[in-house]
Write a protein that holds these residues in place. Structure first.
Motif, short mmCIF file in Angstrom:
data_model
loop_
_atom_site.label_atom_id
_atom_site.label_comp_id
_atom_site.label_asym_id
_atom_site.label_seq_id
_atom_site.Cartn_x
_atom_site.Cartn_y
_atom_site.Cartn_z
N ASP A 70 0.96 -1.22 0.10
CA ASP A 70 -0.01 0.06 0.05
C ASP A 70 0.98 1.05 -0.03
O ASP A 70 1.32 1.60 1.16
CB ASP A 70 -1.06 0.00 1.05
N ASN A 73 4.14 1.36 2.49
CA ASN A 73 3.63 0.44 3.64
C ASN A 73 3.24 -0.97 2.91
O ASN A 73 2.84 -1.36 1.78
CB ASN A 73 2.45 0.80 4.24
N VAL A 75 0.94 -4.40 4.11
CA VAL A 75 -0.19 -4.64 4.98
C VAL A 75 -0.35 -6.07 4.92
O VAL A 75 -0.45 -6.87 4.02
CB VAL A 75 -1.44 -4.05 4.25
N ALA A 121 -4.55 -0.69 11.63
CA ALA A 121 -5.49 0.42 10.76
C ALA A 121 -6.73 0.47 11.81
O ALA A 121 -7.24 -0.44 12.08
CB ALA A 121 -5.73 -0.31 9.51
N GLU A 125 -9.11 4.05 7.17
CA GLU A 125 -7.80 3.30 6.67
C GLU A 125 -8.13 1.99 6.63
O GLU A 125 -7.78 1.08 5.67
CB GLU A 125 -6.62 3.52 7.80
N LEU A 129 -8.38 -0.41 3.55
CA LEU A 129 -7.25 -1.78 3.54
C LEU A 129 -8.27 -2.98 3.54
O LEU A 129 -7.83 -4.15 2.92
CB LEU A 129 -6.56 -1.76 4.41
N VAL A 155 -0.48 -2.53 9.43
CA VAL A 155 0.25 -1.68 8.49
C VAL A 155 1.64 -1.82 9.08
O VAL A 155 1.87 -1.32 10.07
CB VAL A 155 -0.11 -0.41 8.31
N GLU A 157 4.92 0.20 8.56
CA GLU A 157 5.64 1.30 7.84
C GLU A 157 7.24 1.13 7.88
O GLU A 157 7.54 0.63 8.82
CB GLU A 157 5.05 2.67 8.42
#
Length: 160
Positions: A70, A73, A75, A121, A125, A129, A155, A157
């Motif tokens: 994403d 990121n 996921v 999330a 968000e 997702l 998520v 990051e």
């Protein structure tokens, strides 16, 4: 047979799921990471290798997870073979959100290593997702219905 059981897609028994993941991890270790991971495609998820710090032991723990990209990121879903308990890796990430991932490169058998920071999330968000997961996993809602609560979307990051 009840209507609920007729609508749920078939899943192998839990010991079979656990054995499959054990074999997957053994393949990854035996090939030193050259096999066992794959990048996601537009219509399917890929697999990554996540290493976290144990919340009780402080030791490194690893797991192979399904994921999609994403933006920058990564996921994934905090599910335990669609069983009720939260997976240990997610409990560990809640205590120590910093982790490392190994990703397959788009071409060839090389890997890329990243430091990441995890969060669950929420709100819009999460909705966005979850819809993306539905696009790559057609039985997502039926499988998620097997769990007593909502499945957490995690998520990862890139860490600065």
């Amino acid at each position: 047979m009840s209507d609920r059981r007729q609508r749920q897609p078939w899943l192998p028994p839990r010991p079979v799921i656990r054995l499959a993941w054990r074999i997957h991890r053994a393949l990854y270790r035996a090939t030193r990471g050259r096999a066992g991971l794959r990048p996601p495609k537009p219509d399917s998820w890929g697999t990554l290798h996540l290493t976290v710090v144990g919340r009780r032991t402080g030791r490194r723990r690893s797991v192979i997870l399904a994921y999609f990209d994403d933006g920058p990121n990564l996921v994934t879903l905090a599910m335990n073979g669609w069983g009720a308990p939260e997976p240990q890796w997610w409990l560990n990430l809640q205590a120590h959100p910093e982790a490392a991932v190994e990703l397959p490169e788009r071409r060839g058998r090389t890997r890329r290593r990243l430091r990441v920071r995890a969060h669950a999330a929420t709100g819009g968000e999460r909705d966005r997702l979850w819809d993306r997961w539905r696009a790559v996993e057609r039985n997502l809602d039926a499988h998620a219905a097997r769990r007593p609560g909502a499945t957490t979307i995690v998520v990862l990051e890139p860490a600065p």
